[in-house]
Design an enzyme around this catalytic site. Structure first.
Site, PDB file in Angstrom:
ATOM      1  N   LYS A 198      -0.841 -10.118  -3.113  1.00 54.66           N
ATOM      2  CA  LYS A 198      -0.419  -9.641  -4.430  1.00 54.66           C
ATOM      3  C   LYS A 198       1.094  -9.484  -4.492  1.00 54.66           C
ATOM      4  O   LYS A 198       1.726  -9.161  -3.488  1.00 54.66           O
ATOM      5  CB  LYS A 198      -1.053  -8.271  -4.745  1.00 54.66           C
ATOM      6  N   ASP A 231      -8.330  -8.587   1.794  1.00 55.61           N
ATOM      7  CA  ASP A 231      -7.468  -8.265   0.660  1.00 55.61           C
ATOM      8  C   ASP A 231      -6.176  -7.605   1.134  1.00 55.61           C
ATOM      9  O   ASP A 231      -6.167  -6.447   1.546  1.00 55.61           O
ATOM     10  CB  ASP A 231      -8.208  -7.322  -0.299  1.00 55.61           C
ATOM     11  N   TYR A 285       1.970  -4.204   1.270  1.00 54.63           N
ATOM     12  CA  TYR A 285       1.260  -3.608   2.413  1.00 54.63           C
ATOM     13  C   TYR A 285       1.982  -3.891   3.739  1.00 54.63           C
ATOM     14  O   TYR A 285       1.673  -3.288   4.752  1.00 54.63           O
ATOM     15  CB  TYR A 285      -0.169  -4.150   2.530  1.00 54.63           C
ATOM     16  N   HIS A 307       0.232  -7.494  -8.876  1.00 48.98           N
ATOM     17  CA  HIS A 307      -0.260  -6.238  -8.303  1.00 48.98           C
ATOM     18  C   HIS A 307      -0.335  -5.104  -9.319  1.00 48.98           C
ATOM     19  O   HIS A 307      -1.148  -4.193  -9.191  1.00 48.98           O
ATOM     20  CB  HIS A 307       0.663  -5.825  -7.142  1.00 48.98           C
TER      21      HIS A 307
END
Length: 278
Positions: A79, A49, A54, A112
């Protein structure tokens, strides 16, 4: 009698694809993302994930290549953050994610957060539907969505998300959202399933001792037995392995009820929780 859970257990999404029940989260992991992801794959995880924000999609892609696993054997999620929401910008962001991951397609792509407002949420969802039709994404879903956000899609006759990924653990159980998702065939993924390692609740230690496990394993097992898809994260290979070692015990109904009794509502949050965004 239900089939015992294993590391290979999956749930079928409304898109028809199988989602591995235990995921490996890579939030806040940039420098060590590739070795950590490789350690997770070596430990048997088959669900990774990630997210644009990120900044580690490329590192995840690198780990997948180095693992020598077949593309179809690993389920990959990314996301799109609210700053990139909108129809054209979403299509562009999906293409950029694909390029960084280098995976040919993305198994699951999520909105997200709901912070961009009703208009942009709908534009973004329509763009993800289009990207799915083009084969760039196999399943689409959301994260941090409350019931009112999910209802927007229904009101406009748009397809139901496959997944809603929310903060979920015994201290924050988001019962209204979970109930809605179950009623509408939306799989619930749990982020922060091990409360970010904040094991101050005595019951966590009491049950860990009873089952000869650690508190994180007890919390992951609770999540699995609730029917959620937990996404524990770690950079340490020993913890990555331990977080997957949750299939040789089962929490009793009494102990599940004890954990269920810890719900503090929004006060139990250990991270952001924008489910009430306008």
């Amino acid at each position: 009698m239900s089939t015992p859970l294993t590391l290979q257990s999956t749930v079928r999404l409304n898109s028809g694809y199988e989602l591995p029940l235990l995921g490996f989260g890579v939030f806040q992991n940039v420098e060590a993302c590739t070795p950590a992801t490789l350690a997770a794959l070596a430990a048997g995880y088959r669900h990774i994930d990630s997210a644009v924000v990120y900044r580690n999609e490329a590192q995840v892609g690198r780990a997948l290549k180095q693992s020598r696993l077949k593309r179809g054997d690993v389920f990959v999620t990314s996301k799109i953050m609210s700053r990139d929401h909108g129809y054209e910008s979403t299509l562009r962001t999906v293409d950029e994610s694909l390029a960084r991951l280098g995976t040919g397609y993305i198994d699951l792509y999520l909105i997200h957060d709901p912070l961009s407002g009703p208009k942009k949420r709908l534009e973004t969802w329509r763009a993800l539907i289009a990207a799915k039709k083009e084969g760039k994404i196999r399943s689409i879903g959301v994260s941090n969505f409350g019931v009112k956000h999910l209802e927007e899609f229904k009101k406009h006759g748009l397809e139901t998300p496959s997944v809603n990924q929310i903060q979920l653990h015994p201290l924050l159980q988001q019962k209204e959202i979970v109930k809605y998702c179950k009623q509408n065939g939306i799989v619930v993924e749990a982020y922060c399933p091990i409360v970010r390692g904040q094991f101050t609740e005595p019951l966590f230690h009491e049950l860990a001792k009873k089952y000869n496990k650690n508190p994180a394993q007890v919390l992951i097992r609770w999540s699995l037995q609730k029917g959620y898809v937990p996404l524990p994260k770690s950079e340490r290979s020993d913890r990555i392995q331990a977080n997957a070692d949750v299939y040789d015990f089962e929490l009793s109904p009494e102990d599940m009820n004890k954990l269920d009794g810890l719900d503090k509502g929004p006060a139990g949050s250990v991270s952001w929780n924008p489910v009430d965004a306008p």
